[in-house]
Write an enzyme that holds these catalytic residues in place. Structure first.
Site, PDB file in Angstrom:
ATOM      1  N   PHE A  22      35.722  48.525 -15.798  1.00 16.41           N
ATOM      2  CA  PHE A  22      35.773  47.158 -15.300  1.00 16.41           C
ATOM      3  C   PHE A  22      34.571  46.337 -15.755  1.00 16.41           C
ATOM      4  O   PHE A  22      34.700  45.153 -16.083  1.00 16.41           O
ATOM      5  CB  PHE A  22      35.879  47.152 -13.777  1.00 16.41           C
ATOM      6  CG  PHE A  22      36.486  45.887 -13.224  1.00 16.41           C
ATOM      7  CD1 PHE A  22      37.673  45.392 -13.726  1.00 16.41           C
ATOM      8  CD2 PHE A  22      35.859  45.207 -12.199  1.00 16.41           C
ATOM      9  CE1 PHE A  22      38.238  44.221 -13.225  1.00 16.41           C
ATOM     10  CE2 PHE A  22      36.411  44.035 -11.685  1.00 16.41           C
ATOM     11  CZ  PHE A  22      37.599  43.544 -12.201  1.00 16.41           C
ATOM     12  N   SER A 154      43.508  43.081 -10.689  1.00 18.50           N
ATOM     13  CA  SER A 154      42.884  42.802 -11.994  1.00 18.50           C
ATOM     14  C   SER A 154      42.645  44.088 -12.780  1.00 18.50           C
ATOM     15  O   SER A 154      41.510  44.574 -12.839  1.00 18.50           O
ATOM     16  CB  SER A 154      41.558  42.051 -11.786  1.00 18.50           C
ATOM     17  OG  SER A 154      40.768  42.678 -10.779  1.00 18.50           O
ATOM     18  N   LYS A 207      42.355  49.174   0.260  1.00 20.30           N
ATOM     19  CA  LYS A 207      43.602  49.313  -0.505  1.00 20.30           C
ATOM     20  C   LYS A 207      43.603  50.572  -1.360  1.00 20.30           C
ATOM     21  O   LYS A 207      44.670  51.133  -1.662  1.00 20.30           O
ATOM     22  CB  LYS A 207      43.850  48.059  -1.335  1.00 20.30           C
ATOM     23  CG  LYS A 207      42.741  47.690  -2.322  1.00 20.30           C
ATOM     24  CD  LYS A 207      42.903  48.300  -3.687  1.00 20.30           C
ATOM     25  CE  LYS A 207      41.746  47.957  -4.591  1.00 20.30           C
ATOM     26  NZ  LYS A 207      41.839  48.617  -5.911  1.00 20.30           N
ATOM     27  N   THR A 264      47.707  48.095  -6.859  1.00 18.50           N
ATOM     28  CA  THR A 264      47.140  49.443  -6.888  1.00 18.50           C
ATOM     29  C   THR A 264      48.141  50.487  -6.395  1.00 18.50           C
ATOM     30  O   THR A 264      48.111  51.632  -6.842  1.00 18.50           O
ATOM     31  CB  THR A 264      45.854  49.489  -6.028  1.00 18.50           C
ATOM     32  OG1 THR A 264      45.008  48.414  -6.395  1.00 18.50           O
ATOM     33  CG2 THR A 264      45.102  50.785  -6.235  1.00 18.50           C
TER      34      THR A 264
END
Length: 369
Positions: A22, A154, A207, A264
């Site tokens: 990331f 993302s 999450k 996710t």
């Protein structure tokens, strides 16, 4: 792939801490937006390789990175270098954030502090601290109040291909969130600002735990009904936990909440989903972690989350079930049986007692709640 805007935006000097999946993806996005980007790595071999080839040898290996990026490290950036920066972007795992900030904070220019942006998603295992609290502990309350957080659906591989992506940007100082939004905003990368970093952080951390649950169900061979039920009940559960903590329940309806949860929990390329899927196929957790190739924050988050749930005495059967599976040796099929055989209950509810953890954090930040 979408194109750059015809009217150029003001350019910034940005130092990205973390050259993982990331971190390097966001460095590339910022470089492609014509910002001047330095990407710090603790590995000297990585720094040399990246500057020679402009490729990441470990992540996004097929991608040619922006020429506006230069790798630096492994030494901690000097005070002189950091003083030149407009933005410090932290893309390092939550469990290493405290150690990194302790080393860096003596080099901060506190008279002219750059914009601080954090994109990690997790809860510190030993302390149950969110990143906001870690910043306050290591850098002081003033810096924590100005820190900005980005979260949302993302995936890195889609961002580097300029596929349309939208994220949430939040800070206790909303003008800082607006600055971060302006730096990141492009036709292929939309930013929506808010003032609930606690909710944004909790949503981004929680999450990952529910993604393990949905991956596990898929690994066992359950299909669409089960996945939809888990995602929906996961959303209800994380909203209940977040509200009990002191976050706004509305935050969990946004990109950092339901948006990131859906992504996710429904993608086989999600690291946390993959952990669950392989557990469902019967692989030992230790083997999965060794061969995953990157950090799955949900595994460590489940441990910190368990302590928060117990302290707040909030109902969270899914999160408790994942913790029992990962850390207490709970039999998988027995755990599923217990979840499904619980008595019927009200579908949607919010806890009566709310806000104590957030109130304590706000007091630490010098804010009167």
């Amino acid at each position: 792939m979408l194109s750059v805007p015809s009217t150029p935006l003001p350019k910034s000097k940005i130092l990205v801490f973390g050259a993982g999946n990331f971190g390097s993806c966001l460095a590339d996005h910022l470089g492609n937006s014509d910002h001047e980007v330095l990407m710090w790595s603790r590995e000297a071999q990585f720094v040399e390789y990246f500057n020679e080839h402009h490729r990441n040898p470990d992540y996004l290996k097929d991608h040619q990175f922006s020429a506006n990026i230069r790798a630096v490290g492994p030494e901690i950036p000097s005070k002189g270098l950091m003083k030149q920066m407009d933005v410090l972007l932290f893309a390092i795992p939550t469990q290493g954030t405290r150690e990194t900030l302790i080393k860096l904070q003596p080099n901060f220019d506190r008279e002219n502090l750059p914009l601080l942006i954090f994109v990690n998603k997790g809860i510190e295992t030993d302390t149950q601290a969110l990143t906001l609290e870690i910043i306050a502990d290591t850098c002081g309350s003033a810096i924590a109040r100005a820190a900005t957080f980005i979260s949302g659906p993302s995936f890195a591989k889609e961002i580097v291909r300029r596929q349309p992506t939208s994220v949430s940007v939040a800070s206790l100082t909303e003008s800082q969130a607006e600055k971060a939004s302006e730096i990141f905003h492009q036709p292929w990368f939309r930013c929506y600002t808010g003032s609930d970093p606690i909710g944004l952080e909790l949503a981004g951390a929680l999450k990952n735990v529910y993604a393990i649950a949905t991956g596990l169900a898929d690994g066992l061979g359950f299909e669409n009904n089960t996945r939809a039920g888990l995602i929906t009940r996961g959303l209800a559960e994380m909203t209940r936990i977040g509200t009990a903590y002191g976050a706004s329940p509305l935050t969990f309806m946004g990109l950092a909440g339901v948006g990131d949860l859906f992504l996710t929990c429904s993608s086989p390329t999600s690291r946390n989903y993959t952990v669950g899927y392989r557990l469902g196929k019967g692989e030992p957790l230790e083997d999965i972690i060794k061969t995953l190739g990157s950090v799955a924050e949900g595994v460590t988050t489940a441990k910190g989350l368990k302590k928060i749930i117990d302290e707040m005495q909030v109902s969270a059967p899914l999160a408790n079930g994942i913790y029992a599976l990962l850390y207490e040796g709970k039999d998988l099929h027995e755990g599923i049986q217990e979840l499904m055989c619980r008595p019927p209950c009200r579908e949607l509810d919010l806890p009566e007692k709310t806000g104590e953890p957030a109130k304590r954090l706000m007091l630490k930040l010098g804010l009167d709640t």
